[in-house]
Write a protein that holds these residues in place. Structure first.
Motif, PDB file in Angstrom:
ATOM      1  N   ARG A 119       2.781  10.513  -3.801  1.00 57.95           N
ATOM      2  CA  ARG A 119       2.248  11.811  -4.213  1.00 57.95           C
ATOM      3  C   ARG A 119       2.218  12.725  -2.995  1.00 57.95           C
ATOM      4  O   ARG A 119       2.052  12.272  -1.877  1.00 57.95           O
ATOM      5  N   ASP A 120       2.303  14.022  -3.257  1.00 58.74           N
ATOM      6  CA  ASP A 120       2.116  14.986  -2.178  1.00 58.74           C
ATOM      7  C   ASP A 120       0.667  14.929  -1.741  1.00 58.74           C
ATOM      8  O   ASP A 120      -0.218  14.578  -2.516  1.00 58.74           O
ATOM      9  N   GLY A 121       0.412  15.292  -0.490  1.00 57.27           N
ATOM     10  CA  GLY A 121      -0.947  15.303   0.023  1.00 57.27           C
ATOM     11  C   GLY A 121      -1.792  16.361  -0.652  1.00 57.27           C
ATOM     12  O   GLY A 121      -1.282  17.350  -1.181  1.00 57.27           O
ATOM     13  N   LEU A 122      -3.097  16.166  -0.637  1.00 55.58           N
ATOM     14  CA  LEU A 122      -4.033  17.124  -1.203  1.00 55.58           C
ATOM     15  C   LEU A 122      -4.069  18.351  -0.319  1.00 55.58           C
ATOM     16  O   LEU A 122      -4.188  18.251   0.904  1.00 55.58           O
ATOM     17  N   SER A 123      -3.958  19.506  -0.921  1.00 51.43           N
ATOM     18  CA  SER A 123      -4.096  20.738  -0.142  1.00 51.43           C
ATOM     19  C   SER A 123      -5.131  21.610  -0.823  1.00 51.43           C
ATOM     20  O   SER A 123      -5.183  21.702  -2.038  1.00 51.43           O
ATOM     21  N   ILE A 124      -5.965  22.235  -0.012  1.00 48.22           N
ATOM     22  CA  ILE A 124      -7.022  23.092  -0.534  1.00 48.22           C
ATOM     23  C   ILE A 124      -6.798  24.478   0.027  1.00 48.22           C
ATOM     24  O   ILE A 124      -6.739  24.675   1.236  1.00 48.22           O
ATOM     25  N   PRO A 159      -9.449  -1.657  -3.374  1.00 50.13           N
ATOM     26  CA  PRO A 159      -8.211  -1.304  -2.676  1.00 50.13           C
ATOM     27  C   PRO A 159      -8.310  -1.868  -1.253  1.00 50.13           C
ATOM     28  O   PRO A 159      -8.918  -1.278  -0.377  1.00 50.13           O
ATOM     29  N   ALA A 160      -7.762  -3.058  -1.041  1.00 50.47           N
ATOM     30  CA  ALA A 160      -7.951  -3.815   0.203  1.00 50.47           C
ATOM     31  C   ALA A 160      -6.998  -3.399   1.316  1.00 50.47           C
ATOM     32  O   ALA A 160      -7.282  -3.624   2.490  1.00 50.47           O
ATOM     33  N   TRP A 161      -5.865  -2.810   0.963  1.00 48.75           N
ATOM     34  CA  TRP A 161      -4.860  -2.429   1.957  1.00 48.75           C
ATOM     35  C   TRP A 161      -3.908  -1.444   1.307  1.00 48.75           C
ATOM     36  O   TRP A 161      -3.697  -1.474   0.089  1.00 48.75           O
ATOM     37  N   GLY A 162      -3.317  -0.581   2.103  1.00 48.46           N
ATOM     38  CA  GLY A 162      -2.335   0.342   1.567  1.00 48.46           C
ATOM     39  C   GLY A 162      -1.429   0.872   2.650  1.00 48.46           C
ATOM     40  O   GLY A 162      -1.772   0.853   3.837  1.00 48.46           O
ATOM     41  N   THR A 163      -0.275   1.318   2.227  1.00 49.32           N
ATOM     42  CA  THR A 163       0.679   1.930   3.139  1.00 49.32           C
ATOM     43  C   THR A 163       1.534   2.911   2.358  1.00 49.32           C
ATOM     44  O   THR A 163       1.554   2.882   1.120  1.00 49.32           O
ATOM     45  N   ALA A 164       2.214   3.766   3.075  1.00 51.34           N
ATOM     46  CA  ALA A 164       3.092   4.737   2.435  1.00 51.34           C
ATOM     47  C   ALA A 164       4.298   4.985   3.318  1.00 51.34           C
ATOM     48  O   ALA A 164       4.201   4.972   4.546  1.00 51.34           O
ATOM     49  N   SER A 165       5.421   5.193   2.667  1.00 52.08           N
ATOM     50  CA  SER A 165       6.619   5.651   3.359  1.00 52.08           C
ATOM     51  C   SER A 165       6.836   7.099   2.938  1.00 52.08           C
ATOM     52  O   SER A 165       5.999   7.685   2.255  1.00 52.08           O
ATOM     53  N   GLU A 166       7.957   7.641   3.290  1.00 52.66           N
ATOM     54  CA  GLU A 166       8.256   9.008   2.882  1.00 52.66           C
ATOM     55  C   GLU A 166       8.343   9.124   1.361  1.00 52.66           C
ATOM     56  O   GLU A 166       8.055  10.163   0.788  1.00 52.66           O
ATOM     57  N   GLU A 167       8.726   8.028   0.663  1.00 56.80           N
ATOM     58  CA  GLU A 167       8.938   8.087  -0.777  1.00 56.80           C
ATOM     59  C   GLU A 167       8.024   7.204  -1.609  1.00 56.80           C
ATOM     60  O   GLU A 167       7.921   7.409  -2.814  1.00 56.80           O
ATOM     61  N   LEU A 168       7.376   6.192  -1.015  1.00 57.47           N
ATOM     62  CA  LEU A 168       6.596   5.225  -1.797  1.00 57.47           C
ATOM     63  C   LEU A 168       5.174   5.070  -1.291  1.00 57.47           C
ATOM     64  O   LEU A 168       4.921   5.190  -0.097  1.00 57.47           O
ATOM     65  N   ASN A 169       4.270   4.747  -2.226  1.00 57.53           N
ATOM     66  CA  ASN A 169       2.913   4.315  -1.905  1.00 57.53           C
ATOM     67  C   ASN A 169       2.777   2.879  -2.394  1.00 57.53           C
ATOM     68  O   ASN A 169       3.248   2.545  -3.487  1.00 57.53           O
ATOM     69  N   ALA A 170       2.117   2.034  -1.611  1.00 55.47           N
ATOM     70  CA  ALA A 170       1.826   0.657  -1.998  1.00 55.47           C
ATOM     71  C   ALA A 170       0.358   0.385  -1.699  1.00 55.47           C
ATOM     72  O   ALA A 170      -0.131   0.723  -0.621  1.00 55.47           O
ATOM     73  N   THR A 171      -0.335  -0.225  -2.668  1.00 55.67           N
ATOM     74  CA  THR A 171      -1.750  -0.537  -2.498  1.00 55.67           C
ATOM     75  C   THR A 171      -2.003  -1.956  -2.988  1.00 55.67           C
ATOM     76  O   THR A 171      -1.604  -2.313  -4.097  1.00 55.67           O
ATOM     77  N   LEU A 172      -2.671  -2.752  -2.151  1.00 56.50           N
ATOM     78  CA  LEU A 172      -3.102  -4.090  -2.551  1.00 56.50           C
ATOM     79  C   LEU A 172      -4.479  -3.958  -3.172  1.00 56.50           C
ATOM     80  O   LEU A 172      -5.404  -3.432  -2.560  1.00 56.50           O
ATOM     81  N   LEU A 173      -4.606  -4.427  -4.422  1.00 58.42           N
ATOM     82  CA  LEU A 173      -5.868  -4.393  -5.153  1.00 58.42           C
ATOM     83  C   LEU A 173      -6.392  -5.808  -5.300  1.00 58.42           C
ATOM     84  O   LEU A 173      -5.651  -6.700  -5.733  1.00 58.42           O
ATOM     85  N   VAL A 174      -7.652  -6.020  -4.944  1.00 57.88           N
ATOM     86  CA  VAL A 174      -8.265  -7.352  -5.022  1.00 57.88           C
ATOM     87  C   VAL A 174      -9.583  -7.199  -5.774  1.00 57.88           C
ATOM     88  O   VAL A 174     -10.500  -6.524  -5.283  1.00 57.88           O
ATOM     89  N   TRP A 175      -9.647  -7.812  -6.958  1.00 55.80           N
ATOM     90  CA  TRP A 175     -10.840  -7.682  -7.795  1.00 55.80           C
ATOM     91  C   TRP A 175     -11.346  -9.037  -8.255  1.00 55.80           C
ATOM     92  O   TRP A 175     -10.573  -9.966  -8.492  1.00 55.80           O
TER      93      TRP A 175
END
Length: 125
Positions: free
Chosen positions: A97-102, A13-29
């Motif tokens: 996704r919603d954030g992790l809450s414990i 997972p080389a890069w990622g960003t999120a908006s209020e509604e979307l997650n985007a992740t650049l995967l480099v393998w």
């Protein structure tokens, strides 16, 4: 954000960003690397291949992906993704996704639930 996804350096997972509604992740393998078989029960995922290629298996059906390919993987499907001979650079997009809450039970003193505790990171082989 405007990002040149072909110019970014990195691995996994080389890069990622999120908006209020979307997650985007650049995967480099590199060849043979990727995501082992798993199920995402929560979200549909769109994969856009930017460079290289991969084999995507969704519920037992094998698909060859190459530069310019879009694959939409439905939530609940069993899937795996393995980079081909030229490696893989792809963008993964899904609804945020919603954030992790414990939650800590009253009087609970086990610090394994402390959100400040360093839990490390998972790595795809």
């Amino acid at each position: 954000d405007v990002v040149d996804l072909l110019a970014l350096e990195g691995h996994g997972p080389a890069w990622g960003t999120a908006s209020e509604e979307l997650n985007a992740t650049l995967l480099v393998w590199r060849e043979g690397e990727g995501q082992p078989e798993h199920v995402n029960a929560e979200r549909d995922v769109a994969l856009v291949v930017l460079a290289g290629g991969a084999t995507l298996v969704v519920d037992g059906d094998e698909h060859s992906l190459r530069r310019g390919t879009l694959a939409i993987v439905p939530r609940g499907a069993t899937r795996s993704l393995v980079a081909g001979a030229d490696g893989l650079r792809c963008l993964s997009l899904h609804r945020r996704r919603d954030g992790l809450s414990i939650a800590r039970a009253a009087g609970h003193t086990d610090n394994s639930l402390d959100p400040r505790r360093d839990v490390g990171s998972a790595r795809v082989p």
